[in-house]
Every structure is written in structure tokens, then in C-alpha cells.
Scaffold this active site. Sequence first.
Site, PDB file in Angstrom:
ATOM      1  N   CYS A  43      -6.297 -15.415 -30.397  1.00  0.00           N
ATOM      2  CA  CYS A  43      -7.127 -16.594 -30.678  1.00  0.00           C
ATOM      3  C   CYS A  43      -6.404 -17.883 -30.272  1.00  0.00           C
ATOM      4  O   CYS A  43      -5.386 -18.237 -30.877  1.00  0.00           O
ATOM      5  CB  CYS A  43      -7.470 -16.596 -32.169  1.00  0.00           C
ATOM      6  N   CYS A  49      -6.098 -20.510 -33.025  1.00  0.00           N
ATOM      7  CA  CYS A  49      -5.121 -20.047 -34.022  1.00  0.00           C
ATOM      8  C   CYS A  49      -3.699 -20.384 -33.576  1.00  0.00           C
ATOM      9  O   CYS A  49      -2.864 -20.797 -34.385  1.00  0.00           O
ATOM     10  CB  CYS A  49      -5.237 -18.538 -34.232  1.00  0.00           C
TER      11      CYS A  49
END
Length: 141
Positions: free
Chosen positions: A65, A68
Amino acid sequence: MPTVACPDCASTNRVPQERLGDNPRCGRCGSPLFQGKPVTLTAANFDRHLAAETPLLVDFWAAWCGPCKVMAPQFEAAAKALEPRMRLGKLDTEAGQQIAGRYGIRGIPTMILFRGGEEIARTSGAMSAAQIVEWARSRAG
């Protein structure tokens, strides 16, 4: 007297409120209870940290991600500002799929703030350290 789970052995420790800032150590393994960084949460230790009386802010994330990855250093910086009044932890949703499923994680990064084992607030999307601190403090009460 609040309970705090050790970041290394997950043992539950009782620490007087006024001593939280005195660098308390685990009564079992001797590790510092607060290390100024998020705890890596796993299926093995998640429930111990969740059950502690210290509020727990969890970042649900995954290695693939992009947002993230951008938020990871911000979350780490927020840990330095929020500890010892709050424990911060990171749960890799790929490794902890059962826990992510338990909380209905559909998008990441998602942060959930828990107190006494109960969810009290949730937000999704990357944030700066200042935004994380502001959001967490405003919801922790």
C-alpha cells in the site's frame, strides 16, 4: 492503576498513572514499556494489547500500500508524541487477516482507537504526524 502490555513479551503490567512518564519497565522481561515507537501487532499479541487499559491506536496497513508507506514515518513520529498516555501499534493486514476481518477493515491505511478493548473511533486515509496526534487526542478524551 492503568495496565500496559509490554511491547516485547506482551505481559500485562500495572503502572500508577503518575509513574507512566518515569520510563517504567516490564516486571517480567525488564524491557521499557514505552519505547517511543509503534508496537508490531500480531495474532499472538493483539488481544493482550487490546485488553490493556491504556488506549490503543492501531494502524492497519499492508506492505503493498503506497499511502501506508507514506504514513509509516508519520505514525512513528506520532508515537513519540502520544506515549505514554496511549499505545500505538501497527497491524499488517496481510499477516493478520483474521484480525483485520474482525474489525471490517476494507481500505487501508485505517486507524482505530480502542479503549478498554472497545473501538471508540476510526478513520481511513494517510495523515501527517500532527494530524494523527490531533485526531487521537481529540477522541481519546
